[in-house]
Design a protein around this motif. Structure first.
Motif, short mmCIF file in Angstrom:
data_model
loop_
_atom_site.label_atom_id
_atom_site.label_comp_id
_atom_site.label_asym_id
_atom_site.label_seq_id
_atom_site.Cartn_x
_atom_site.Cartn_y
_atom_site.Cartn_z
N ASP A 1 0.85 -1.16 0.00
CA ASP A 1 0.00 0.00 0.00
C ASP A 1 0.90 1.23 0.00
O ASP A 1 1.77 1.37 0.85
N GLN A 2 0.67 2.12 -0.95
CA GLN A 2 1.46 3.35 -1.04
C GLN A 2 0.51 4.53 -1.13
O GLN A 2 -0.54 4.44 -1.76
N GLU A 3 0.89 5.64 -0.50
CA GLU A 3 0.04 6.83 -0.55
C GLU A 3 0.89 8.05 -0.81
O GLU A 3 1.96 8.23 -0.22
N LEU A 4 0.40 8.89 -1.69
CA LEU A 4 0.99 10.19 -1.96
C LEU A 4 -0.04 11.21 -1.48
O LEU A 4 -1.20 11.17 -1.92
N SER A 5 0.34 12.06 -0.55
CA SER A 5 -0.65 12.99 0.00
C SER A 5 -0.11 14.42 0.02
O SER A 5 1.10 14.65 0.01
N ARG A 10 -5.98 24.41 4.78
CA ARG A 10 -7.19 23.67 5.13
C ARG A 10 -7.51 22.56 4.13
O ARG A 10 -8.41 21.77 4.36
N PHE A 11 -6.82 22.52 3.02
CA PHE A 11 -7.10 21.56 1.95
C PHE A 11 -6.17 20.35 2.05
O PHE A 11 -5.00 20.50 2.39
N TYR A 12 -6.69 19.17 1.76
CA TYR A 12 -5.85 17.98 1.70
C TYR A 12 -6.31 17.09 0.55
O TYR A 12 -7.48 17.11 0.14
N ALA A 13 -5.38 16.34 0.00
CA ALA A 13 -5.68 15.40 -1.08
C ALA A 13 -4.74 14.22 -0.96
O ALA A 13 -3.64 14.34 -0.42
N ALA A 14 -5.18 13.08 -1.46
CA ALA A 14 -4.35 11.87 -1.39
C ALA A 14 -4.65 10.97 -2.58
O ALA A 14 -5.77 10.91 -3.08
N LEU A 15 -3.62 10.29 -3.01
CA LEU A 15 -3.71 9.26 -4.04
C LEU A 15 -3.15 8.00 -3.42
O LEU A 15 -2.03 8.00 -2.91
N ASP A 16 -3.95 6.94 -3.39
CA ASP A 16 -3.58 5.71 -2.71
C ASP A 16 -3.59 4.57 -3.72
O ASP A 16 -4.49 4.48 -4.55
#
Length: 100
Positions: A1-5, A10-16
């Motif tokens: 499992d790999q995540e780029l965040s 106040r903003f957040y984003a992630a690609l998992d």
């Protein structure tokens, strides 16, 4: 499992992304569950005013629209080993919290 965040203010984003290899579902090792790769993306925003915080978010799940076994029951009776996982789907919500 790999995540780029990313988190900026106040903003957040992630690609998992995660990869699962083939596995056998019974002791005889004759019935496999196929391997798969799943990619998810999500984003959200947090806004506080006074003691209240509101945080809407959205997730795009299974971006590759892959068909895979979400649950595997090992050595299941009658060959009922597999339960399908959802294909591409979107879900979201709003978290509301109060600091006391």
């Amino acid at each position: 499992d790999q995540e780029l965040s990313y988190r900026g203010g106040r903003f957040y984003a992630a690609l998992d992304a995660f990869l699962v290899d083939d596995l056998f579902v019974e002791h005889a090792n004759t019935t496999p569950s196929a391997g798969h790769a799943i990619v998810n993306a999500g984003a959200g925003y947090e806004h506080s005013f006074g003691a209240w915080t509101i945080a809407p978010f959205v997730t795009l799940a299974n971006l590759t629209d892959d068909k895979y076994d979400g649950t595997v029951r090992l050595n299941a009776r009658g060959g009922r080993y597999f339960e399908p996982a959802p294909q591409f789907n979107v879900f979201g919500g709003i978290e509301v919290s109060l600091r006391l």
